[in-house]
Design an enzyme around this catalytic site. Structure first.
Site, PDB file in Angstrom:
ATOM      1  N   ASP A  83     -49.115  38.573 -26.780  1.00 32.29           N
ATOM      2  CA  ASP A  83     -49.200  37.181 -27.217  1.00 32.29           C
ATOM      3  C   ASP A  83     -50.641  36.661 -27.133  1.00 32.29           C
ATOM      4  O   ASP A  83     -51.430  37.134 -26.311  1.00 32.29           O
ATOM      5  CB  ASP A  83     -48.289  36.344 -26.294  1.00 32.29           C
ATOM      6  CG  ASP A  83     -47.883  35.021 -26.929  1.00 32.29           C
ATOM      7  OD1 ASP A  83     -48.314  34.739 -28.061  1.00 32.29           O
ATOM      8  OD2 ASP A  83     -47.157  34.267 -26.269  1.00 32.29           O
ATOM      9  N   ASN A 103     -40.440  35.696 -35.974  1.00 35.85           N
ATOM     10  CA  ASN A 103     -41.732  35.651 -36.664  1.00 35.85           C
ATOM     11  C   ASN A 103     -41.593  35.532 -38.187  1.00 35.85           C
ATOM     12  O   ASN A 103     -42.528  35.121 -38.867  1.00 35.85           O
ATOM     13  CB  ASN A 103     -42.585  36.894 -36.331  1.00 35.85           C
ATOM     14  CG  ASN A 103     -43.132  36.890 -34.919  1.00 35.85           C
ATOM     15  OD1 ASN A 103     -43.389  37.944 -34.328  1.00 35.85           O
ATOM     16  ND2 ASN A 103     -43.314  35.707 -34.343  1.00 35.85           N
ATOM     17  N   ARG A 152     -46.586  40.164 -20.260  1.00 41.05           N
ATOM     18  CA  ARG A 152     -46.763  39.202 -21.354  1.00 41.05           C
ATOM     19  C   ARG A 152     -48.137  38.581 -21.195  1.00 41.05           C
ATOM     20  O   ARG A 152     -48.475  38.048 -20.137  1.00 41.05           O
ATOM     21  CB  ARG A 152     -45.679  38.120 -21.359  1.00 41.05           C
ATOM     22  CG  ARG A 152     -45.869  37.179 -22.556  1.00 41.05           C
ATOM     23  CD  ARG A 152     -44.709  36.259 -22.804  1.00 41.05           C
ATOM     24  NE  ARG A 152     -44.912  35.567 -24.086  1.00 41.05           N
ATOM     25  CZ  ARG A 152     -43.957  35.142 -24.889  1.00 41.05           C
ATOM     26  NH1 ARG A 152     -42.701  35.340 -24.570  1.00 41.05           N
ATOM     27  NH2 ARG A 152     -44.242  34.527 -26.013  1.00 41.05           N
ATOM     28  N   GLU A 176     -39.645  44.553 -13.631  1.00 43.86           N
ATOM     29  CA  GLU A 176     -40.593  43.685 -12.910  1.00 43.86           C
ATOM     30  C   GLU A 176     -41.497  42.995 -13.940  1.00 43.86           C
ATOM     31  O   GLU A 176     -42.051  43.661 -14.823  1.00 43.86           O
ATOM     32  CB  GLU A 176     -41.465  44.536 -11.975  1.00 43.86           C
ATOM     33  CG  GLU A 176     -40.689  45.259 -10.890  1.00 43.86           C
ATOM     34  CD  GLU A 176     -40.442  44.393  -9.662  1.00 43.86           C
ATOM     35  OE1 GLU A 176     -41.265  43.503  -9.388  1.00 43.86           O
ATOM     36  OE2 GLU A 176     -39.430  44.628  -8.982  1.00 43.86           O
TER      37      GLU A 176
HETATM   38  C1  FPP Z   1     -48.509  36.920 -30.928  1.00 40.71           C
HETATM   39  O1  FPP Z   1     -49.674  36.174 -31.147  1.00 40.71           O
HETATM   40  C2  FPP Z   1     -48.516  38.141 -31.672  1.00 40.71           C
HETATM   41  C3  FPP Z   1     -47.756  38.418 -32.772  1.00 40.71           C
HETATM   42  C4  FPP Z   1     -46.835  37.439 -33.397  1.00 40.71           C
HETATM   43  C5  FPP Z   1     -47.791  39.697 -33.438  1.00 40.71           C
HETATM   44  C6  FPP Z   1     -48.375  40.850 -32.659  1.00 40.71           C
HETATM   45  C7  FPP Z   1     -48.994  41.710 -33.656  1.00 40.71           C
HETATM   46  C8  FPP Z   1     -50.070  42.487 -33.480  1.00 40.71           C
HETATM   47  C9  FPP Z   1     -50.749  42.705 -32.193  1.00 40.71           C
HETATM   48  C10 FPP Z   1     -50.660  43.159 -34.657  1.00 40.71           C
HETATM   49  C11 FPP Z   1     -49.744  44.015 -35.453  1.00 40.71           C
HETATM   50  C12 FPP Z   1     -49.299  45.213 -34.738  1.00 40.71           C
HETATM   51  C13 FPP Z   1     -49.356  46.464 -35.204  1.00 40.71           C
HETATM   52  C14 FPP Z   1     -48.600  47.498 -34.457  1.00 40.71           C
HETATM   53  C15 FPP Z   1     -50.100  46.877 -36.400  1.00 40.71           C
HETATM   54  P1  FPP Z   1     -49.519  34.698 -31.680  1.00 40.71           P
HETATM   55  O2  FPP Z   1     -49.803  34.698 -33.142  1.00 40.71           O
HETATM   56  O3  FPP Z   1     -48.179  34.155 -31.303  1.00 40.71           O
HETATM   57  O4  FPP Z   1     -50.652  33.981 -30.895  1.00 40.71           O
HETATM   58  P2  FPP Z   1     -50.649  32.448 -30.450  1.00 40.71           P
HETATM   59  O5  FPP Z   1     -49.470  32.276 -29.532  1.00 40.71           O
HETATM   60  O6  FPP Z   1     -51.972  32.308 -29.769  1.00 40.71           O
HETATM   61  O7  FPP Z   1     -50.527  31.636 -31.694  1.00 40.71           O
END
Ligand code: FPP
Length: 234
Positions: A14, A62, A182, A201
């Protein structure tokens, strides 16, 4: 006191958006940096002897983000599935995907299946990527499968136990996570591996995912080794 054998780390990656915002960049720049981080941390976990890592790359929730952000994430994924993930195969890492595949584009599903097939015999470590994943959806489909089996006479109610249920989830054959990390300061499960994390954990860090390092991973593992686990896992 049971010894904390560490086999499986689950990560909610995150803070990509906030990482970008802090730098005056578009949110998508944070996802790009976050995707690069996946490779670095998967390699580091393998080198630390951790057999399984599960990352939450895209949740069923998402899909509700803006079309622009979903499209960017899907394109990033296409690029990673075609190129960067190959580097993990070279490291001897097996790749598998969990989630609602029917919601993803056909070309993406084909790339996922290709990677799963190519890496099926890799035994050093397994990277499980949760894509279009939601734990409640996973549980709903498990319940439907059990109901169908019973209706067809292939299973009796007496046969339903914790193992039957675990074996009918996407994560079958993979031990439950020992650690959940997280990043970004949030302290929620967000519909991630609800059944599987009954005894896991939890570790929360304020670090945004693109800034997470293998040193921080090592520190978390050391803290885990120092904790007493009251309940064994299955
Ligand atoms: C949370 O950050 C992250 C995601 C919604 C997606 C995670 C994806 C990646 C790390 C990249 C894609 C992965 C691969 C395997 C190619 P957020 O957008 O919720 O951040 P914020 O809470 O700061 O807005």
């Amino acid at each position: 006191m049971s010894k904390n054998i560490l086999e499986h780390i689950a990560i909610i990656m995150d803070g990509n958006g906030r990482w970008a915002l802090k730098r005056g960049l578009p949110r998508t720049a944070g996802h790009k940096k976050g995707a690069e981080k996946v490779l670095e941390i998967a390699k580091a976990a393998k080198e630390m002897g951790i057999k399984y890592m599960t990352i939450y790359a895209f949740s069923t929730e998402n899909w509700k983000r803006s079309k622009e952000e979903v499209d960017t994430l899907m394109n990033l994924l296409r690029e990673y599935l075609s190129n960067d993930f190959q580097k993990l195969l070279d490291e001897g890492i097996r790749i598998r995907f969990i989630g609602e595949r029917y919601m993803l584009s056909d070309d993406i599903v084909q790339k996922m299946e290709k990677l799963e097939n190519l890496s099926a015999s890799n035994t050093t470590a397994t990277l499980q990527v949760a894509l279009s994943y939601g734990s409640r959806a996973e549980i709903v489909s498990m319940v439907k499968n059990i109901a169908l089996k019973i209706k067809d006479g292939d299973m009796s109610i007496k046969e339903i136990d914790e193992k039957t249920i675990s074996d009918m989830l996407y994560t079958k054959d993979i031990p439950d996570p020992d650690i959940l990390i997280r990043t970004s300061g949030e302290q929620r499960l967000s519909n991630f591996l609800l059944w599987q994390m009954a005894y896991t954990e939890f570790f929360f860090t304020d670090t945004y995912w693109p800034d997470f390092t293998k040193e921080e991973l090592k520190q978390i593992v050391e803290r885990y080794n120092g904790r007493e686990r009251r309940y064994g896992k299955n």
